[in-house]
Motif scaffolding. Structure first.
Motif, short mmCIF file in Angstrom:
data_model
loop_
_atom_site.label_atom_id
_atom_site.label_comp_id
_atom_site.label_asym_id
_atom_site.label_seq_id
_atom_site.Cartn_x
_atom_site.Cartn_y
_atom_site.Cartn_z
N PHE A 130 19.64 18.26 -35.72
CA PHE A 130 20.40 17.78 -34.57
C PHE A 130 21.79 18.38 -34.64
CE2 PHE A 130 17.94 14.85 -32.12
CZ PHE A 130 16.94 14.43 -32.98
N MET A 166 18.33 19.88 -30.46
CA MET A 166 17.38 19.47 -31.50
C MET A 166 16.40 20.61 -31.74
SD MET A 166 14.14 18.44 -32.43
CE MET A 166 13.23 18.23 -30.91
N GLU A 171 25.49 14.79 -26.23
CA GLU A 171 24.37 15.70 -26.06
C GLU A 171 24.18 16.46 -27.37
OE1 GLU A 171 25.38 17.98 -22.62
OE2 GLU A 171 24.99 16.30 -21.25
N PHE A 227 19.00 16.62 -26.32
CA PHE A 227 18.98 15.16 -26.21
C PHE A 227 20.28 14.71 -25.55
CE2 PHE A 227 15.69 13.25 -29.15
CZ PHE A 227 14.97 14.43 -29.32
N ARG A 228 20.16 13.89 -24.51
CA ARG A 228 21.35 13.28 -23.91
C ARG A 228 21.31 11.81 -24.31
NH1 ARG A 228 22.01 14.62 -17.90
NH2 ARG A 228 23.19 16.41 -18.71
N SER A 229 22.24 11.40 -25.14
CA SER A 229 22.20 10.06 -25.76
C SER A 229 23.25 9.13 -25.17
CB SER A 229 22.41 10.18 -27.27
OG SER A 229 21.39 10.99 -27.85
#
Ligand SMILES: NC(=O)N[C@@H](O)C(=O)O
Ligand code: NI
Length: 175
Positions: free
Chosen positions: A90, A149, A146, A66-68
């Motif tokens: 995560f 997950m 990042e 995941f790129r948040s």
């Protein structure tokens, strides 16, 4: 007269600790338990650091990244979700702080928003939601982040169940 909508509530996020998070899942971090020497003495490994679970034979482990985008505070919680058939971990790969919000399950199997708990998590801390635990989608704070997950998925609706709220909760940090 139609009932007035409930006023938005506010909630102070507190530092993530294994004890406080225990009803909802595991904190994944080095040094929380005794380790074992590894890699010819150049590393210590901490095994079984999370309770990973899937109750569907046909689901496969999905290791996603995941790129948040960091979100401003206070953060407004308008929905919660859960994964009724799988745990979800995560693990920050590049992260400043991130926000984790979890809630108990009510008698009907939905999220108990009155029991919402918010944690601010730092570098070196990952989380593993136990199967079925209601939580807000992962939220990065301060800077782009990042996460790795891990969850077991089969592409069906049961992978992720979302519940929207008319009442919102505003989460803020104490600092
Ligand atoms: N499903 C998904 O993409 N994200 C959420 O499950 C989450 O917990 O962030
Ligand atoms: Ni999730």
């Amino acid at each position: 007269m139609k009932d007035a909508p409930s006023p938005p509530r506010s909630l102070l996020a507190r530092p993530l600790t294994p004890e406080a998070f225990a009803p909802f899942g595991d904190v994944v971090s080095a040094g929380l338990k005794s380790g074992a020497a590894a890699n010819q003495g150049t590393a210590v490994r901490f095994d079984w650091s999370a309770k990973l679970e899937s109750d569907r034979a046909g689901a496969k482990p999905n290791l996603a990244v995941f790129r948040s985008v960091p979100q401003p505070l206070p953060f407004t919680v308008k929905l919660l979700e859960h994964h009724p058939r799988s745990s979800q971990a995560f693990l920050p790969m590049r992260c400043s702080r991130f926000l984790v919000c979890v809630a108990p399950t009510d008698a009907s199997g939905g999220p108990d928003l009155d029991g919402l708990v918010a944690f601010v998590c730092g570098p070196g801390q990952g989380v593993n939601y136990h199967r079925g635990v209601w939580h807000h989608p992962i939220i990065a704070l301060d800077a782009p982040a990042e996460f790795a997950m891990l969850a077991w998925e089969d592409g069906s609706a049961e992978d992720c169940v979302v519940r929207q709220f008319s009442t919102t909760v505003s989460v803020y940090l104490g600092d």
